[in-house]
Each structure stands twice: as C-alpha cells, then as structure tokens.
Design a protein around this motif. Structure first.
Motif, PDB file in Angstrom:
ATOM      1  N   ARG A   1       0.718  -1.385   0.123  1.00  0.00           N
ATOM      2  CA  ARG A   1       0.079   0.045   0.041  1.00  0.00           C
ATOM      3  C   ARG A   1       0.815   1.243   0.092  1.00  0.00           C
ATOM      4  O   ARG A   1       0.692   2.316  -0.674  1.00  0.00           O
ATOM      5  N   ASP A   2       1.933   1.231   1.058  1.00  0.00           N
ATOM      6  CA  ASP A   2       2.719   2.303   0.726  1.00  0.00           C
ATOM      7  C   ASP A   2       3.474   2.545  -0.418  1.00  0.00           C
ATOM      8  O   ASP A   2       3.794   4.024  -0.683  1.00  0.00           O
ATOM      9  N   ALA A   3       3.687   1.514  -1.180  1.00  0.00           N
ATOM     10  CA  ALA A   3       4.434   1.671  -2.566  1.00  0.00           C
ATOM     11  C   ALA A   3       3.722   1.794  -3.713  1.00  0.00           C
ATOM     12  O   ALA A   3       4.317   2.336  -4.873  1.00  0.00           O
ATOM     13  N   SER A   4       2.366   1.857  -3.460  1.00  0.00           N
ATOM     14  CA  SER A   4       1.222   1.859  -4.624  1.00  0.00           C
ATOM     15  C   SER A   4       1.453   3.262  -5.387  1.00  0.00           C
ATOM     16  O   SER A   4       1.166   3.262  -6.581  1.00  0.00           O
ATOM     17  N   GLU A   5       1.748   4.419  -4.708  1.00  0.00           N
ATOM     18  CA  GLU A   5       1.791   5.509  -5.642  1.00  0.00           C
ATOM     19  C   GLU A   5       3.211   5.674  -6.390  1.00  0.00           C
ATOM     20  O   GLU A   5       3.462   6.626  -7.253  1.00  0.00           O
ATOM     21  N   LYS A   6       4.284   4.947  -6.203  1.00  0.00           N
ATOM     22  CA  LYS A   6       5.447   4.826  -6.747  1.00  0.00           C
ATOM     23  C   LYS A   6       5.467   4.127  -7.951  1.00  0.00           C
ATOM     24  O   LYS A   6       6.688   4.317  -8.509  1.00  0.00           O
ATOM     25  N   VAL A   7       4.526   3.545  -8.340  1.00  0.00           N
ATOM     26  CA  VAL A   7       4.679   2.451  -9.420  1.00  0.00           C
ATOM     27  C   VAL A   7       4.996   3.121 -11.057  1.00  0.00           C
ATOM     28  O   VAL A   7       5.131   2.481 -11.844  1.00  0.00           O
ATOM     29  N   TYR A   8       5.067   4.381 -10.938  1.00  0.00           N
ATOM     30  CA  TYR A   8       5.271   5.100 -12.245  1.00  0.00           C
ATOM     31  C   TYR A   8       6.833   5.104 -12.222  1.00  0.00           C
ATOM     32  O   TYR A   8       7.444   5.246 -13.666  1.00  0.00           O
TER      33      TYR A   8
ATOM     34  N   ASP B   1      -6.938   5.584 -10.215  1.00  0.00           N
ATOM     35  CA  ASP B   1      -7.541   4.161 -10.478  1.00  0.00           C
ATOM     36  C   ASP B   1      -6.855   3.037 -10.337  1.00  0.00           C
ATOM     37  O   ASP B   1      -6.991   1.793  -9.567  1.00  0.00           O
ATOM     38  N   ALA B   2      -5.611   3.207 -10.887  1.00  0.00           N
ATOM     39  CA  ALA B   2      -4.833   2.084 -10.891  1.00  0.00           C
ATOM     40  C   ALA B   2      -4.162   1.828  -9.385  1.00  0.00           C
ATOM     41  O   ALA B   2      -3.995   0.794  -8.996  1.00  0.00           O
ATOM     42  N   VAL B   3      -4.015   3.138  -8.719  1.00  0.00           N
ATOM     43  CA  VAL B   3      -3.305   3.042  -7.313  1.00  0.00           C
ATOM     44  C   VAL B   3      -4.458   2.287  -6.680  1.00  0.00           C
ATOM     45  O   VAL B   3      -4.072   1.229  -5.548  1.00  0.00           O
ATOM     46  N   GLN B   4      -5.708   2.803  -6.673  1.00  0.00           N
ATOM     47  CA  GLN B   4      -6.805   2.066  -5.975  1.00  0.00           C
ATOM     48  C   GLN B   4      -6.835   0.455  -6.435  1.00  0.00           C
ATOM     49  O   GLN B   4      -6.953  -0.219  -5.392  1.00  0.00           O
ATOM     50  N   ALA B   5      -6.824   0.287  -7.473  1.00  0.00           N
ATOM     51  CA  ALA B   5      -6.646  -1.138  -7.958  1.00  0.00           C
ATOM     52  C   ALA B   5      -5.639  -2.055  -7.271  1.00  0.00           C
ATOM     53  O   ALA B   5      -5.738  -3.110  -6.712  1.00  0.00           O
ATOM     54  N   LEU B   6      -4.297  -1.554  -7.296  1.00  0.00           N
ATOM     55  CA  LEU B   6      -3.268  -2.004  -6.359  1.00  0.00           C
ATOM     56  C   LEU B   6      -3.594  -2.333  -4.859  1.00  0.00           C
ATOM     57  O   LEU B   6      -3.212  -3.242  -4.431  1.00  0.00           O
ATOM     58  N   ARG B   7      -4.140  -1.149  -4.151  1.00  0.00           N
ATOM     59  CA  ARG B   7      -4.570  -1.357  -2.871  1.00  0.00           C
ATOM     60  C   ARG B   7      -5.534  -2.259  -2.608  1.00  0.00           C
ATOM     61  O   ARG B   7      -5.437  -3.382  -1.722  1.00  0.00           O
ATOM     62  N   ASP B   8      -6.449  -2.540  -3.554  1.00  0.00           N
ATOM     63  CA  ASP B   8      -7.622  -3.566  -3.375  1.00  0.00           C
ATOM     64  C   ASP B   8      -7.089  -4.898  -3.784  1.00  0.00           C
ATOM     65  O   ASP B   8      -7.329  -5.819  -3.071  1.00  0.00           O
ATOM     66  N   ALA B   9      -5.982  -5.172  -4.597  1.00  0.00           N
ATOM     67  CA  ALA B   9      -5.414  -6.181  -4.803  1.00  0.00           C
ATOM     68  C   ALA B   9      -4.385  -6.938  -3.719  1.00  0.00           C
ATOM     69  O   ALA B   9      -3.847  -7.927  -3.719  1.00  0.00           O
ATOM     70  N   SER B  10      -4.015  -6.005  -2.903  1.00  0.00           N
ATOM     71  CA  SER B  10      -2.774  -6.110  -2.097  1.00  0.00           C
ATOM     72  C   SER B  10      -3.110  -7.500  -1.121  1.00  0.00           C
ATOM     73  O   SER B  10      -1.789  -8.000  -0.830  1.00  0.00           O
ATOM     74  N   GLU B  11      -4.099  -7.981  -0.899  1.00  0.00           N
ATOM     75  CA  GLU B  11      -4.264  -8.971  -0.097  1.00  0.00           C
ATOM     76  C   GLU B  11      -4.148 -10.396  -0.821  1.00  0.00           C
ATOM     77  O   GLU B  11      -4.380 -11.385  -0.121  1.00  0.00           O
ATOM     78  N   LYS B  12      -4.145 -10.074  -2.003  1.00  0.00           N
ATOM     79  CA  LYS B  12      -4.241 -11.253  -2.933  1.00  0.00           C
ATOM     80  C   LYS B  12      -3.176 -11.917  -3.427  1.00  0.00           C
ATOM     81  O   LYS B  12      -3.238 -12.690  -4.368  1.00  0.00           O
ATOM     82  N   VAL B  13      -2.113 -11.119  -2.929  1.00  0.00           N
ATOM     83  CA  VAL B  13      -0.834 -11.473  -3.714  1.00  0.00           C
ATOM     84  C   VAL B  13      -0.071 -12.979  -3.217  1.00  0.00           C
ATOM     85  O   VAL B  13       0.731 -13.256  -3.780  1.00  0.00           O
ATOM     86  N   TYR B  14      -0.737 -13.635  -2.346  1.00  0.00           N
ATOM     87  CA  TYR B  14      -0.451 -14.822  -2.003  1.00  0.00           C
ATOM     88  C   TYR B  14      -0.791 -15.834  -3.043  1.00  0.00           C
ATOM     89  O   TYR B  14      -0.292 -16.961  -3.170  1.00  0.00           O
ATOM     90  N   LEU B  15      -1.801 -15.540  -4.030  1.00  0.00           N
ATOM     91  CA  LEU B  15      -2.029 -16.318  -5.191  1.00  0.00           C
ATOM     92  C   LEU B  15      -1.312 -15.948  -6.303  1.00  0.00           C
ATOM     93  O   LEU B  15      -0.890 -15.121  -6.579  1.00  0.00           O
ATOM     94  N   TYR B  16      -0.943 -17.170  -7.068  1.00  0.00           N
ATOM     95  CA  TYR B  16      -0.404 -16.923  -8.346  1.00  0.00           C
ATOM     96  C   TYR B  16      -1.119 -16.117  -9.187  1.00  0.00           C
ATOM     97  O   TYR B  16      -2.480 -16.162  -9.177  1.00  0.00           O
ATOM     98  N   PRO B  17      -0.458 -15.394 -10.098  1.00  0.00           N
ATOM     99  CA  PRO B  17      -1.244 -14.528 -11.200  1.00  0.00           C
ATOM    100  C   PRO B  17      -1.962 -15.310 -11.999  1.00  0.00           C
ATOM    101  O   PRO B  17      -1.667 -16.679 -12.218  1.00  0.00           O
ATOM    102  N   ASP B  18      -3.104 -14.845 -12.822  1.00  0.00           N
ATOM    103  CA  ASP B  18      -3.605 -15.409 -14.088  1.00  0.00           C
ATOM    104  C   ASP B  18      -2.532 -15.620 -15.073  1.00  0.00           C
ATOM    105  O   ASP B  18      -2.128 -14.778 -15.456  1.00  0.00           O
ATOM    106  N   GLY B  19      -2.056 -16.728 -15.283  1.00  0.00           N
ATOM    107  CA  GLY B  19      -1.074 -16.811 -16.329  1.00  0.00           C
ATOM    108  C   GLY B  19      -1.555 -16.577 -17.794  1.00  0.00           C
ATOM    109  O   GLY B  19      -0.549 -16.496 -18.563  1.00  0.00           O
ATOM    110  N   ASN B  20      -2.740 -16.458 -17.704  1.00  0.00           N
ATOM    111  CA  ASN B  20      -3.218 -16.140 -19.174  1.00  0.00           C
ATOM    112  C   ASN B  20      -3.698 -14.935 -19.491  1.00  0.00           C
ATOM    113  O   ASN B  20      -4.144 -14.384 -20.443  1.00  0.00           O
ATOM    114  N   CYS B  21      -3.434 -14.066 -18.170  1.00  0.00           N
ATOM    115  CA  CYS B  21      -3.928 -12.557 -18.104  1.00  0.00           C
ATOM    116  C   CYS B  21      -5.177 -12.448 -18.783  1.00  0.00           C
ATOM    117  O   CYS B  21      -5.545 -11.557 -19.503  1.00  0.00           O
ATOM    118  N   TYR B  22      -6.265 -13.287 -18.495  1.00  0.00           N
ATOM    119  CA  TYR B  22      -7.692 -13.110 -19.192  1.00  0.00           C
ATOM    120  C   TYR B  22      -8.345 -11.893 -19.115  1.00  0.00           C
ATOM    121  O   TYR B  22      -8.831 -11.436 -20.228  1.00  0.00           O
TER     122      TYR B  22
END
Lengths: 367, 367
Positions: A56-63, B50-71
C-alpha cells in the motif's frame, strides 16, 4: 524461406506448462462462488500483513522503474542468509532464474540432468535453449542421486535437485548431498531448487547455503517468496551462488526484471518471522490431519517435507479432479507428473483441509 | 572441461544495460534529498489514481499466483484495440517480449536489423540467442528504411522499428512504413516497438494495429504500460500480432510471467482515459517550454514525438551528467547511444522542467 515467420525448430517440442487452475476461471466456467485452490502450493494464510502494508505504501510509486539492482532487497537477504549481496541474483519468480540459467549455460545439444517426477520447468528452460533433459527416475519417490551422478556426461551443464521435491515432497539429506557433490565434476553447475525449504522439519535437511558460504563455485541455491512468504502473485525468487556464477547469469538478465512492488513486499515479508512461524505451524498441523484422513480412507501418500502431499487415490486423477472442482476444490492431477492415479494437494487451512476431505470422500464414492 | 561452470561463449560479448540512475541511489551516493529523475521517460504525473486504488484492492491477494493467461487484461485490451484476445501476448514489460521474440525466432548466427541509434535491448535479446544485430545508421536521426530493407538477408529473422525512436524521438510515417512492409520478405517478422505511441501528435503516424487487424502475419506491435500509463514499476507490456505469432511466442513464455498487481493496475489504467489525456497535454506543454529554452540557449535538439528530447549540449555529456546530478537532476548521457555531446532528457512537470533548465544553465557555464 517460407511465406511467414517460422519459429525455431528447437522449441516445437515444448509442451505448454499447465498451471493450477485460477479460482476466477473455475468460478467463471462452472458458475460457482465458493472455490478453494489447493493446486499451486500457495500459503493459505496469505501474505504477511507487513508485506500488505508495504504494498500500500509503494502503490503511488509504481510510475518509476524498479531498482534494477534490487539493492535493498539484496541487503536484507544478505544479512538474513549470511552471504554477500554479490552472491545474490533476484528473479521474476524462481521460474525466471531457471530460464536465465539455461540461457547462461546451455548451448544447443547440451544436457541437463533432473529427477522424474520433478518440476517441469527445468526441462522447459533447457528446451528453450535447444538443450536436452536427461530424466532420472526417482526411487521410492526420492531423487536417485547415484543414478543422477552416473547420468552426467561431458555434455552435462546443469543438474537440478528439487529439495523438497515437487510433486513428491521428499528430500535429499545432508550426507547424501555431500557425497553427490563430490562425485559431480566441477564444470557442472548443481542447481538446488529449495522453493519449499522453509517447510522442512527433518533434521538431516542440508544447509546448502553453507556450500556457497564456503566458496564452492558450482552450486546455486534457489529460493522463493512464492511459497511460505505468501507472495506468489508478485513474482520474486532468488539465487545464491559464487559471485562468478551471479555475474555470468546477470549477463542475460533483463535490466528491470523484478518489479517494484515485489521488492518492497519481499523486504517486509522477510522481516516478519512471526508470520513464517505461524504458516509453518499451520502446515504441520494440516499435514497431521491429512495423514490421518488419508489413512482412514486407506489411501497411500508420500510423507512430505513441503506444503503439499502426493497421494495415490487409485482412480483416474483427471476424473477426480473434475468432480472435485464441481464441489469447489481445485487440486493438481498426477498425470502431468506421470502418475495418473495420484493427486497433489496443497495443505490448506484447517477449514480448507476439511472441505477437501469432505469433497474427496464424496467424489471417491461417485467416480 | 574446466574446473568451474563456464557460461556460453555467445553471451560473453553482451554489454550490461546501463539503467537510468535510480533516485534513491543518487540520494544515497551524494547525500542529497531533492532529486528529480528525467532519465527513464517515466510519466511525471504518476499512475492513474484508479490504478493506485486497484493496487490497494489487490494487495491482500498477492499470495495467489497471477492468472497465467492474463484473461481479464487481454479482454480489456482486445476491446480497446479492436483485436481479439488471441492476438495478444502480455510480458513482464516489453523488455521481456523482446527476449521472447529472440527465443522464438533466433538460432545462433541469425540476424536482426535495427536502427542506430535505437533501443539497445534489441541487440541484447539477439545476443542472448547467439544472433547478430545489423545496425543501420539513422539519417537525420530517423530510421533509414530503404537502407534497412537493403540490410535484410536470408539470415534475417527480425527487423525492429522503434516508433517513435528511442533516443531520437523521431517517427516513421504511414506511407514510408507501408512501402517498407512491401519490400520486406514475408519470412521476416517486423517488430514495431511503439512504447511511446500515445505521445505522438503527428498526423502521419501509422495505425500499425491495422496491419494486424487486416490479417498481416509478419508484423508484431509492441506497446507498454511503463510510459504514458505510468506503471513502469509494475512491469507490463504487450504485443499485438497474428494468432500464429502469438502461439509461437507463447511456447517460450514462462507460465506466470506477468504479476498480479500489474494485471490489476493495467486494467484500471486502461480505463482512465482522462489521466492519459492529462499526461499528453502536460507533455505537449513541456515540449514547447523546453524547445523555447533550448533555442534561447542556442542548443540544437531533435524535434520529438515522444516524452523525451535528444539535445546537443556541445559538451561531454558524461561531465554534464555528473554536474547535473550534483544539482539533483538525473538525465541520460548520449554516449551510450554513440552521441557523446548529447543528452536525452525526459519531459517532466513544469516545475521539473524549470529545475532542469536552471541546472543546465548553471552547468553549461561551469563545465
């Protein structure tokens, strides 16, 4: 000269990797909501809360581009592992390091030696470079080290030891490994893939980093943040080796291979030893529970040192896989490892383990 | 057989990529706090909120592998670009796609054709596979397409057109490109690297996706989320090509090459057209400001269609680079592109541009 671009002949034989089915895909395809994934050996406790905060802390630095040298992550790892930052190479998951090793060492026609069954990506990486995988059958689901040593030829560049082994969960012990390393000629790089090292409880598990610390220059140890550290989605793994090996592998590494979020989260996860401890404890408890349940069901399993169990369900695993999926449980079929009557199941939370056992009982009665 | 593993001879000649110096590194080395980086053509406005918000929303899901197909990312891109998901390949940055292309098409001794100066990673990727880069000098800082077509031989597998070109900022126009594509034999894959496409204002810039939409099977168009979309730190780029090309490149792709955060943020960034619009507008204004300032300083520059300017400072750029850095401004030296008296500077925010011009004036008087 054809009338369209044609790919290299060497890669025509590559079979695509079959990933564990993503939860979203199962939800989409079957229209069910409550799905648990015990197919990819992820940490069911999730990431460390400290890692989530770092994200969360890093999310704004991704540019900004990530640090191509992973300076701070290497510092953290070096301190923890008692090696120098020059002994470290960081990858976009250990998967990438496997490919980098092939790119560094394998010319067309060169060979790798690996166990069978073991992790399929070793062969994939070799094939990309036109190399050939010599697969040495396991004995009792364990690496057959003397047969592997005997399989080494003048063409062999890399030997892969998956320890604990995926998919069997077995380990190579310290004495056996030391004997093996004495047998392998010095021009061969021995790759110790220790993705599941943190789950091992057996006392005779080798501290293979000691080989690197002692200056041995034909060993590389691979570890990952995808398993017990709960960061599979971020893609970050690392290799520990003599600096000469690291320098050579760095030649073929893309400059920004490890993303910024992965670096930030990995540093935080590494410090949160309590989360690792909790994850290990839960795995040990889940292991006992599943062993008991398999025994009650009269199913043979391979005792594991990792966070998954390879179990003989005595039915076609593809059928069982499909039926389990309908009940919201994703596992891995054994056919992709050459064991069509086996499944590989990740040890989950107690609730997930119970749901899996419930579903398995139902399915084994049906199929 | 040596007494240590030796890397492939083919990669000995690879010169390591010199990345733009990270801000943290300059702060660490020089002990200064206020540092701006105009060295890596990042979006100075940062990522879409919006991208920053998406990152924050996804931050607890990072224990899962990404979708390898980028569906879902492929679905979003396909809709936006008016192509099919089967026409898309997603990479760990476009950098990775460059390497995948080399792995797919280049055997040892094969050739690529590229402009000089242009993006160095084309040659890097070729060398990893034992290929050879034929570098065709630019004319007036532009791709010399007829010379490039003439450089194609039976060994040529890939031709790279960087459009806009890095580091010169010039473009290849629609008519010239169409003529070139008619000249290139069908077995050669033409790689249109359009990392900076969204910054182009010239009307004769080609819509190269139209070649793919029309079924042309020897063109691949590369785009990225690292530039105007402000997601360089996450590493996500994509290729658009005939499905046969995509299928072949997929053979050598690692299964989880694109991380989960990158996929989530890219989908969100793609929808935020307002942020892209604002970024473009700021770039156009910054461009005008810098042109005026360069003219006032009597410095010759190459008019740009991208978010950076290649400018002749008529002094040793490495000296100027060092002095600018002491004043907290990081730029790129031209020597790495073969132009030792040039610098490449990213168009920043108005405040950053002013700080750069202030520092440049001081430095040009001193050096």
């Amino acid at each position: 000269m054809g009338n369209a671009p044609t790919c290299r002949e060497a890669i025509l034989a590559i079979k695509p990797y079959i990933p564990g089915k993503p939860i979203e895909e199962v939800q989409r395809e079957l229209g069910i909501k409550d799905v648990i994934k015990l197919a990819s050996n992820e940490n069911p406790l999730g990431p460390s809360p400290d890692a989530v905060q770092a994200l969360r802390d890093a999310s704004e630095k991704v540019y900004l581009y990530p640090d191509g040298n992973c300076y701070y992550l290497k510092e953290s790892l070096a301190e923890k592992l008692k090696v120098s930052p020059e002994n470290l190479i960081i990858g976009n998951g250990t998967d990438e390091i496997l490919k980098l090793l092939a790119e560094t060492y394998l010319d067309s026609g060169d060979e790798i030696v690996m166990a069978d069954p073991s992790f399929s990506e070793y062969e994939f990486a070799a094939k990309v470079m036109g190399g050939r995988a010599i697969k040495v059958p396991c004995r009792n689901f364990r690496h057959d080290l003397s047969a592997m040593a005997a399989a080494v030829t003048t063409k062999t560049k890399l030997v892969f030891i998956c320890n604990p082994n995926n998919p069997t969960g077995t380990i190579v012990g310290k004495a056996a490994l030391e004997g093996f390393l004495k047998e392998v000629p010095p021009h061969v790089l021995v790759v110790m893939d220790e993705a599941y090292a943190e789950y091992v409880t057996a006392e005779h598990y080798p501290d293979s980093l000691e080989f690197v610390r002692n200056g041995m220059n034909n060993v590389i140890v691979l570890r990952t943040f995808s398993k017990i550290y709960g960061l599979a989605g971020l893609r970050v793994g690392y290799g520990v080796a003599a600096s000469q090996i690291v320098n050579d592998v760095n030649r073929v590494r893309e400059p920004f291979n490890v993303n910024l979020m992965a670096q930030a989260a990995a540093i935080a996860a590494l410090k949160d030893e309590a989360h690792v401890g909790k994850s290990l404890e839960m795995n040990n408890e889940g292991k006992k529970y599943l062993y008991n349940q398999f025994e009650a069901l009269n199913l043979k399993y391979v005792p594991t040192e990792a966070n998954f169990i390879f179990v003989n369900i005595e039915k076609d695993s593809r059928e069982v896989f499909k039926e389990l999926m309908k009940k919201g449980v994703i596992v891995r079929t054994g056919d992709i490892f050459g064991y069509k009557d086996f499944i590989r199941v990740t040890i989950g939370t107690q609730r997930q383990n119970e749901q899996f056992i419930w579903a398995l009982k139902e399915v084994l009665n049906e199929v």
